[in-house]
Structure formats: structure tokens, C-alpha cells
Scaffold this motif. Structure first.
Motif, PDB file in Angstrom:
ATOM      1  N   UNK A 159      51.625 -37.825  25.896  1.00  0.00           N
ATOM      2  CA  UNK A 159      52.662 -36.807  25.984  1.00  0.00           C
ATOM      3  C   UNK A 159      52.381 -35.768  24.906  1.00  0.00           C
ATOM      4  N   UNK A 160      53.000 -34.613  25.033  1.00  0.00           N
ATOM      5  CA  UNK A 160      52.787 -33.550  24.063  1.00  0.00           C
ATOM      6  C   UNK A 160      54.076 -32.768  23.863  1.00  0.00           C
ATOM      7  N   UNK A 161      54.365 -32.450  22.611  1.00  0.00           N
ATOM      8  CA  UNK A 161      55.491 -31.589  22.263  1.00  0.00           C
ATOM      9  C   UNK A 161      54.993 -30.541  21.284  1.00  0.00           C
ATOM     10  N   UNK A 162      55.201 -29.293  21.606  1.00  0.00           N
ATOM     11  CA  UNK A 162      54.761 -28.174  20.772  1.00  0.00           C
ATOM     12  C   UNK A 162      53.265 -28.274  20.461  1.00  0.00           C
ATOM     13  N   UNK A 163      52.498 -28.774  21.401  1.00  0.00           N
ATOM     14  CA  UNK A 163      51.064 -28.887  21.215  1.00  0.00           C
ATOM     15  C   UNK A 163      50.618 -30.095  20.410  1.00  0.00           C
ATOM     16  N   UNK A 192      50.248 -22.163   3.752  1.00  0.00           N
ATOM     17  CA  UNK A 192      48.931 -22.617   4.198  1.00  0.00           C
ATOM     18  C   UNK A 192      48.995 -23.898   5.025  1.00  0.00           C
ATOM     19  N   UNK A 193      50.118 -24.596   5.007  1.00  0.00           N
ATOM     20  CA  UNK A 193      50.260 -25.853   5.746  1.00  0.00           C
ATOM     21  C   UNK A 193      51.383 -25.787   6.777  1.00  0.00           C
ATOM     22  N   UNK A 194      51.738 -24.601   7.222  1.00  0.00           N
ATOM     23  CA  UNK A 194      52.855 -24.443   8.161  1.00  0.00           C
ATOM     24  C   UNK A 194      52.647 -25.234   9.449  1.00  0.00           C
ATOM     25  N   UNK A 195      51.383 -25.399   9.871  1.00  0.00           N
ATOM     26  CA  UNK A 195      51.089 -26.126  11.110  1.00  0.00           C
ATOM     27  C   UNK A 195      51.562 -27.582  11.059  1.00  0.00           C
ATOM     28  N   UNK A 196      51.748 -28.165   9.863  1.00  0.00           N
ATOM     29  CA  UNK A 196      52.145 -29.568   9.757  1.00  0.00           C
ATOM     30  C   UNK A 196      53.589 -29.810  10.175  1.00  0.00           C
ATOM     31  N   UNK A 197      54.389 -28.760  10.264  1.00  0.00           N
ATOM     32  CA  UNK A 197      55.804 -28.933  10.623  1.00  0.00           C
ATOM     33  C   UNK A 197      55.957 -29.562  12.008  1.00  0.00           C
ATOM     34  N   UNK A 198      55.094 -29.218  12.949  1.00  0.00           N
ATOM     35  CA  UNK A 198      55.174 -29.777  14.304  1.00  0.00           C
ATOM     36  C   UNK A 198      54.953 -31.294  14.272  1.00  0.00           C
ATOM     37  N   UNK A 205      57.006 -47.879  16.421  1.00  0.00           N
ATOM     38  CA  UNK A 205      56.294 -46.637  16.132  1.00  0.00           C
ATOM     39  C   UNK A 205      55.104 -46.955  15.241  1.00  0.00           C
ATOM     40  N   UNK A 206      53.915 -46.631  15.750  1.00  0.00           N
ATOM     41  CA  UNK A 206      52.688 -46.759  14.966  1.00  0.00           C
ATOM     42  C   UNK A 206      52.347 -45.378  14.437  1.00  0.00           C
ATOM     43  N   UNK A 207      52.171 -45.292  13.123  1.00  0.00           N
ATOM     44  CA  UNK A 207      51.892 -44.027  12.441  1.00  0.00           C
ATOM     45  C   UNK A 207      50.431 -44.012  12.016  1.00  0.00           C
ATOM     46  N   UNK A 208      49.690 -43.022  12.493  1.00  0.00           N
ATOM     47  CA  UNK A 208      48.283 -42.899  12.125  1.00  0.00           C
ATOM     48  C   UNK A 208      48.090 -41.673  11.240  1.00  0.00           C
ATOM     49  N   UNK A 209      46.900 -41.583  10.687  1.00  0.00           N
ATOM     50  CA  UNK A 209      46.582 -40.467   9.795  1.00  0.00           C
ATOM     51  C   UNK A 209      46.049 -39.262  10.544  1.00  0.00           C
ATOM     52  N   UNK A 210      45.374 -39.534  11.656  1.00  0.00           N
ATOM     53  CA  UNK A 210      44.705 -38.460  12.395  1.00  0.00           C
ATOM     54  C   UNK A 210      44.979 -38.599  13.889  1.00  0.00           C
ATOM     55  N   UNK A 211      45.006 -37.479  14.613  1.00  0.00           N
ATOM     56  CA  UNK A 211      45.224 -37.536  16.067  1.00  0.00           C
ATOM     57  C   UNK A 211      44.211 -38.411  16.809  1.00  0.00           C
ATOM     58  N   UNK A 212      42.948 -38.379  16.410  1.00  0.00           N
ATOM     59  CA  UNK A 212      41.937 -39.192  17.088  1.00  0.00           C
ATOM     60  C   UNK A 212      42.238 -40.679  16.943  1.00  0.00           C
ATOM     61  N   UNK A 213      42.703 -41.093  15.781  1.00  0.00           N
ATOM     62  CA  UNK A 213      43.043 -42.497  15.562  1.00  0.00           C
ATOM     63  C   UNK A 213      44.227 -42.901  16.440  1.00  0.00           C
ATOM     64  N   UNK A 214      45.202 -42.019  16.612  1.00  0.00           N
ATOM     65  CA  UNK A 214      46.355 -42.317  17.475  1.00  0.00           C
ATOM     66  C   UNK A 214      45.876 -42.586  18.901  1.00  0.00           C
ATOM     67  N   UNK A 215      45.002 -41.746  19.379  1.00  0.00           N
ATOM     68  CA  UNK A 215      44.481 -41.906  20.738  1.00  0.00           C
ATOM     69  C   UNK A 215      43.706 -43.219  20.879  1.00  0.00           C
ATOM     70  N   UNK A 216      42.847 -43.515  19.932  1.00  0.00           N
ATOM     71  CA  UNK A 216      42.036 -44.731  19.999  1.00  0.00           C
ATOM     72  C   UNK A 216      42.909 -45.985  19.944  1.00  0.00           C
ATOM     73  N   UNK A 217      43.891 -45.985  19.054  1.00  0.00           N
ATOM     74  CA  UNK A 217      44.781 -47.149  18.934  1.00  0.00           C
ATOM     75  C   UNK A 217      45.588 -47.330  20.212  1.00  0.00           C
ATOM     76  N   UNK A 218      46.168 -46.255  20.719  1.00  0.00           N
ATOM     77  CA  UNK A 218      46.966 -46.345  21.944  1.00  0.00           C
ATOM     78  C   UNK A 218      46.129 -46.882  23.100  1.00  0.00           C
ATOM     79  N   UNK A 219      44.927 -46.359  23.274  1.00  0.00           N
ATOM     80  CA  UNK A 219      44.053 -46.818  24.361  1.00  0.00           C
ATOM     81  C   UNK A 219      43.629 -48.271  24.173  1.00  0.00           C
TER      82      UNK A 219
END
Length: 184
Positions: free
Chosen positions: A42-46, A95-101, A20-34
Motif C-alpha cells: 500500500x502507499x500513502x503520500x508516496x 533539509x529533512x522535510x521529506x521525512x514527515x511523510x 507493526x514491524x519498524x524497519x530502517x529502510x524501505x527496501x528492508x520493509x519490502x524484503x521482510x514483508x515478502x
């Protein structure tokens, strides 16, 4: 009457067959994976994550969205100032409820991981973000650390192939200290 056989995988838990590679931002996850191979999104709960096979090994790449944890005080203290502090999930604040996903997805993916790699920004904030995900979600003391300056494929491949063997503890402790001092 014969009893049905129990599903052994359900009892044993998920197969720990990936990194499991853990990134700080979604864009970094995509760039590293590619950069690491033919990434499947894949996507879960958006919330997106990626799976890559590299050298016959499964790699999962997922992100936090910045800080998934925040400093607060331990209950039961009286008077001021309050010095007994703790980290708690950011989603417990409205104010940070979105982080739960993101928290829940990382928790789920960590159950499948036998190895962990922190690939957050290489600064004090990134180190705290990665360290908190490791210790509070993945239940790991340390992990390998990708160190890169740009999100180019050659640099990300080099960082993955030549990781630091553990977190950059100076950055981690400095980042945590700054959070505690800011809170105080």
C-alpha cells in the motif's frame, strides 16, 4: 425524532489488531514483508508499507528513512556550551522535510498495533532509529527485536519467529550517547 447512532469505532479509535514491524529502510520493509508471507503493498503520500497475514495474524511492515529524529537544544538556555538537549522530528529542519511523510505513516499505523517489533539494522544507529520511533511516535517503552544479518527469506523468518524480547539496550544507549556527544 430519533437521533442517529454514533459510530462507536470513531469514538473508540482504531482497532488494535496488528503487529507493526519498524524497519530502517524501505527496501528492508519490502524484503521482510515478502519473507513473512503474501505481502500486499500500500502507499500513502508516496510512502509504501506492507500488510501480511501470518498464522491468522495481521502484520504491518513500514520503514523510517534513517533518522526521523535529531538532537537539538532546549529553548531558553543562555551561554555556551548548552547541555539541555532534546530529540525533535527531523522534518522540522528544511533539509529533512521529506521525512514527515514517513513519520506520519508510522504514527497512523501505530494506532492499529497491539504489538511492536523493531527490525532496523542491528547496530547502534539502527537501535537509536528504532527506539526513537517507538518512544516518540508509537509511545512504547520497548518492543520485540528482530536480529538478522542478511535480508534473505530464511533468516528474516527465523528472526521474526525468534525475536529478542526487547531492544538491545546497550546499542540504544551507546547510539544515543554518540548523538549527544556529536551535538556537543
Amino acid at each position: 425524532k430519533k437521533q442517529p447512532r454514533a459510530d462507536v469505532s470513531a469514538v473508540a479509535g482504531p482497532k488494535k489488531d496488528s503487529t507493526l514491524i519498524i524497519t530502517e529502510k524501505p527496501q528492508a520493509a519490502q524484503k521482510i514483508a515478502n519473507a513473512l508471507g503474501d505481502a500486499h503493498k500500500y502507499s500513502e503520500q508516496g510512502v509504501s508499507y506492507y500488510e501480511v497475514e501470518r498464522d491468522g495474524h495481521k502484520i504491518l511492515v513500514a520503514s523510517a528513512v534513517g533518522h526521523l529524529f535529531t538532537i537539538t537544544y532546549e529553548e531558553g538556555q543562555k551561554g555556551w556550551p548548552v547541555f539541555e538537549l532534546k530529540w525533535e522530528p527531523s522534518f522540522e529542519k528544511e533539509t529533512s522535510a521529506y521525512t514527515k511523510k514517513y513519520y506520519e505513516l508510522l504514527k497512523k499505523l501505530s494506532r492499529h498495533a497491539k504489538d511492536f517489533v523493531v527490525a532496523t539494522d542491528f547496530d547502534v544507529e539502527g537501535e537509536v532509529i528504532g527506539w526513537n520511533v517507538l518512544r516518540f511516535i508509537c509511545k512504547q517503552e520497548t518492543a520485540k527485536r528482530m536480529k538478522y544479518s542478511t535480508l534473505t527469506a530464511p533468516e528474516l523468518q527465523k528472526a521474526f519467529d525468534n525475536p529478542l524480547q526487547e531492544l538491545a539496550w546497550g546499542n540504544a544507549y551507546a547510539g544515543e550517547t554518540r548523538h549527544i556527544l556529536d551535538w556537543l
